[in-house]
Design a protein around this motif. Structure first.
Motif, PDB file in Angstrom:
ATOM      1  N   ALA A  94       0.830  -1.215   0.000  1.00  0.00           N
ATOM      2  CA  ALA A  94       0.000   0.000   0.000  1.00  0.00           C
ATOM      3  C   ALA A  94       0.857   1.254   0.000  1.00  0.00           C
ATOM      4  O   ALA A  94       0.485   2.263  -0.601  1.00  0.00           O
ATOM      5  CB  ALA A  94      -0.923  -0.004   1.214  1.00  0.00           C
ATOM      6  N   SER A  95       2.021   1.188   0.650  1.00  0.00           N
ATOM      7  CA  SER A  95       2.821   2.413   0.763  1.00  0.00           C
ATOM      8  C   SER A  95       3.823   2.592  -0.378  1.00  0.00           C
ATOM      9  O   SER A  95       4.361   3.690  -0.541  1.00  0.00           O
ATOM     10  CB  SER A  95       3.538   2.462   2.121  1.00  0.00           C
ATOM     11  N   ILE A  96       4.086   1.553  -1.154  1.00  0.00           N
ATOM     12  CA  ILE A  96       5.032   1.750  -2.272  1.00  0.00           C
ATOM     13  C   ILE A  96       4.307   1.968  -3.596  1.00  0.00           C
ATOM     14  O   ILE A  96       4.937   2.155  -4.623  1.00  0.00           O
ATOM     15  CB  ILE A  96       6.029   0.579  -2.421  1.00  0.00           C
ATOM     16  N   THR A  97       2.989   1.902  -3.587  1.00  0.00           N
ATOM     17  CA  THR A  97       2.252   2.086  -4.834  1.00  0.00           C
ATOM     18  C   THR A  97       1.763   3.525  -4.914  1.00  0.00           C
ATOM     19  O   THR A  97       0.927   3.952  -4.118  1.00  0.00           O
ATOM     20  CB  THR A  97       1.067   1.106  -4.919  1.00  0.00           C
ATOM     21  N   ASP A  98       2.325   4.255  -5.866  1.00  0.00           N
ATOM     22  CA  ASP A  98       2.007   5.679  -5.960  1.00  0.00           C
ATOM     23  C   ASP A  98       1.047   5.997  -7.099  1.00  0.00           C
ATOM     24  O   ASP A  98       0.890   7.157  -7.462  1.00  0.00           O
ATOM     25  CB  ASP A  98       3.290   6.506  -6.091  1.00  0.00           C
TER      26      ASP A  98
END
Lengths: 477, 97
Positions: free
Chosen positions: A431-435
């Motif tokens: 969730a946090s590396i998908t921009d």
């Protein structure tokens, strides 16, 4: 000469400041998160300080658990931390939001196993739950009364940051409103301590609003303070987390009032001595066979990371009741898994990072974008998905990293509806590396992905993922 | 929720921890999201916080490097040497561009 010095010392003891002042010593920890490996050092520190002041108060400000499977998966849950806190002789603990992570039954059991009270005033469990907490605790040391009031943070939904199922049957009241109701306690006691799991920023507000507290033992925000900080006359203490340090606070009381307050940090992690009994306890817990607990049976071996990836995705999808799941390929840490029993240990090897499960409402287009974004930001390996999705990825024959075409279809062969909203779950890393842009950034479900996988396995009893695929890769070795 | 990391606002999921916001910041500023455990994180008051620190809407954090190796981590481009010739952002597939 010696006689005159002795006389002067005795005179000052009986007549001087020392005769009317009493120092209250407190050793506090916060957000230990079950870092049991540092408990032998803490025990040695407590031993030393108690040899100086046997009335030393040892206090935890909450989040004693969650963060170490050896503690959290133990049966009964959190027993290693509880046993070690009992051994050290904690005088009380507050609630952190993570105290609720094992549900109300788990919390009730932890409290029953504890030799020290759990102090909280703004959580109100239904009496039928058998949660034997107390709102405050008054200690009496040499005639000085020390009142301790406990409060826990509330998230945006009005309950502490944990899964909502974990707080069923418990109502919560606003911390500041609750503190107001206990003003009488502050008037009654000589020394007043707020045992707060609100976080540093909110504790600044509490210090401004309730200056009659002498000390706020702060926690939750994992803030590293340099000893204590005075705000509006209130001393605030906190150390980061995982028992790297503890705080030693000295409150000097004279005529029923605190006239001096100071706090210093003590390094725990690097403290040179350990209590040997605590060390043995930790060794016992770390060697415990619970890691070998069998959760389910693998009917056939898992022969590839893809089979394991589909399995992980299916597990969190099922547990979160979602439409689809995705998982970064780098987050699948085993290449294969033998047939036979799947143990706790194997699940933790497969998913060792302590990631949380994140739920997002995504359109079909946003889901495709996120899959591609994950590919870009996770070492150029396409993510795994739950078994009800099949991705056909065609690479540019001239460029081994460039995806020429992505075709994502559901298990019935249909393309994702670009506009339809799907409930998608993933791990917090993905969730946090998908921009890729998306309307819904998602929310932490307050449950670890490895916990979900374990629950899934226990429900299923057996699994068979041999030959299961979620992607077809074309034009790439 | 919106979190400001080193003066840049990033959007993260509700309930994210400091480490999640920093990962997002690293990805959006095209730096390697690996090696985060070597970074030092501070809250808006200048206090050091842990990567597991919970965040709430509007929080402001700062990542600082205090050693050369940490500085390198912050400055490391996302791609490793094997694939360093590839553009950092690849075009989305199925597009005509």
């Amino acid at each position: 000469m010696k006689r005159s010095i002795l006389f002067l010392v005795l005179l000052s003891f009986f007549l001087g400041v020392g005769a009317q002042q009493r120092e209250i010593h407190i050793l506090s920890v916060n957000d230990v998160h079950a870092q049991i490996d540092n408990m032998p050092q803490l025990a040695a520190i407590v031993d030393s300080l108690r040899s100086i002041d046997p009335e030393l108060l040892v206090i935890a400000a909450g989040d004693n658990r969650t963060g170490n499977p050896i503690n959290d998966q133990y049966e009964p849950t959190s027993y290693p931390m509880t046993a070690l806190m009992n051994f050290i002789g904690f005088d009380c603990t507050g609630y952190g939001n993570h105290e609720f992570d094992s549900g109300v039954k788990g919390l009730a059991k932890v409290i029953d196993l504890s030799n020290f009270p759990h102090v909280n005033a703004n959580a109100h469990p239904d009496p039928s739950l058998g949660i034997h907490q107390i709102p405050y605790k008054i200690f009496n040391i040499d005639g000085i009364s020390i009142g301790i009031l406990g409060v826990v943070q509330l998230g945006t939904h009005g309950y502490p940051d944990t899964h909502p199922d974990n707080v069923k049957g418990v109502t919560f009241t606003d911390p500041a409103e609750t503190i107001k109701q206990y003003e009488w306690l502050a008037k009654k006691c000589d020394v007043n301590i707020l045992l707060s799991h609100l976080g540093y920023e909110d504790d600044l507000k509490m210090a401004a609003q309730f200056p009659y507290y002498d000390l706020i033992i702060s926690s939750h925000s994992h803030t590293q303070l340099k000893g204590g900080e005075l705000h509006n006359g209130v001393l605030i203490t906190q150390n980061t987390n995982k028992l790297k340090r503890c705080t030693y606070t000295t409150l000097t009381v004279e005529d029923g009032k605190v006239v001096k307050k100071e706090a210093v940090n003590i390094e725990v992690e690097t403290y040179p001595r350990k209590n040997l009994i605590a060390e043995e306890l930790v060794r016992f817990f770390n060697d415990n066979e619970f890691f070998q607990r069998e959760l389910a049976m693998a009917e056939t071996p898992f022969t590839s990371p893809e089979e394991l990836g589909v399995f992980l995705c299916d597990a969190i999808k099922s547990e979160a009741n979602a439409d689809f799941a995705l998982w970064n390929a780098g987050g699948v840490r085993l290449d294969k898994l033998d047939e036979g029993p799947i143990t706790v240990n194997k699940v933790l090897q497969l998913d060792p990072f302590g990631n949380m499960c994140v739920e997002m409402n995504l359109t079909g287009k946003e889901l495709e974008d996120i899959l591609f974004s994950c590919y870009q930001n996770d070492q150029f390996i396409f993510p795994f998905t739950s078994g009800n999705l099949m991705s056909t990825i065609t690479f540019d024959p001239k460029d081994k990293l460039k995806i020429q075409k992505m075709d994502i279809r559901t298990s019935d062969g249909k393309k994702l509806n670009a506009k339809k909203i799907y409930k998608v779950v993933t791990n917090s890393y993905t969730a946090s590396i998908t921009d890729a842009p998306r309307k819904d950034q998602g929310r932490d479900l307050n449950i670890g992905t490895s916990d979900m996988v374990m629950k899934y396995l226990e429900k299923k009893g057996s699994v068979d993922y041999q030959g299961r695929k979620c992607q077809q890769i074309l034009n790439r070795e | 929720m919106n979190i400001t990391v080193n003066n840049k606002t990033v959007q993260v999921f509700t309930g994210a921890k400091a480490v999640d916001a920093i990962r997002k910041y690293m990805v959006e500023t095209q730096k390697s999201p690996s090696g985060l455990d070597t970074l030092t994180i501070f809250d808006k008051y200048g206090h050091e916080i842990d990567g597991e620190a919970p965040l709430k809407e509007g929080d402001v954090i700062e990542v600082k490097s205090s050693q050369r190796s940490i500085a390198e981590t912050l400055d490391t481009p996302r791609l490793n040497s094997e694939i360093s010739s590839t553009p950092t952002k690849l075009p989305f597939p199925n597009s005509k561009a």
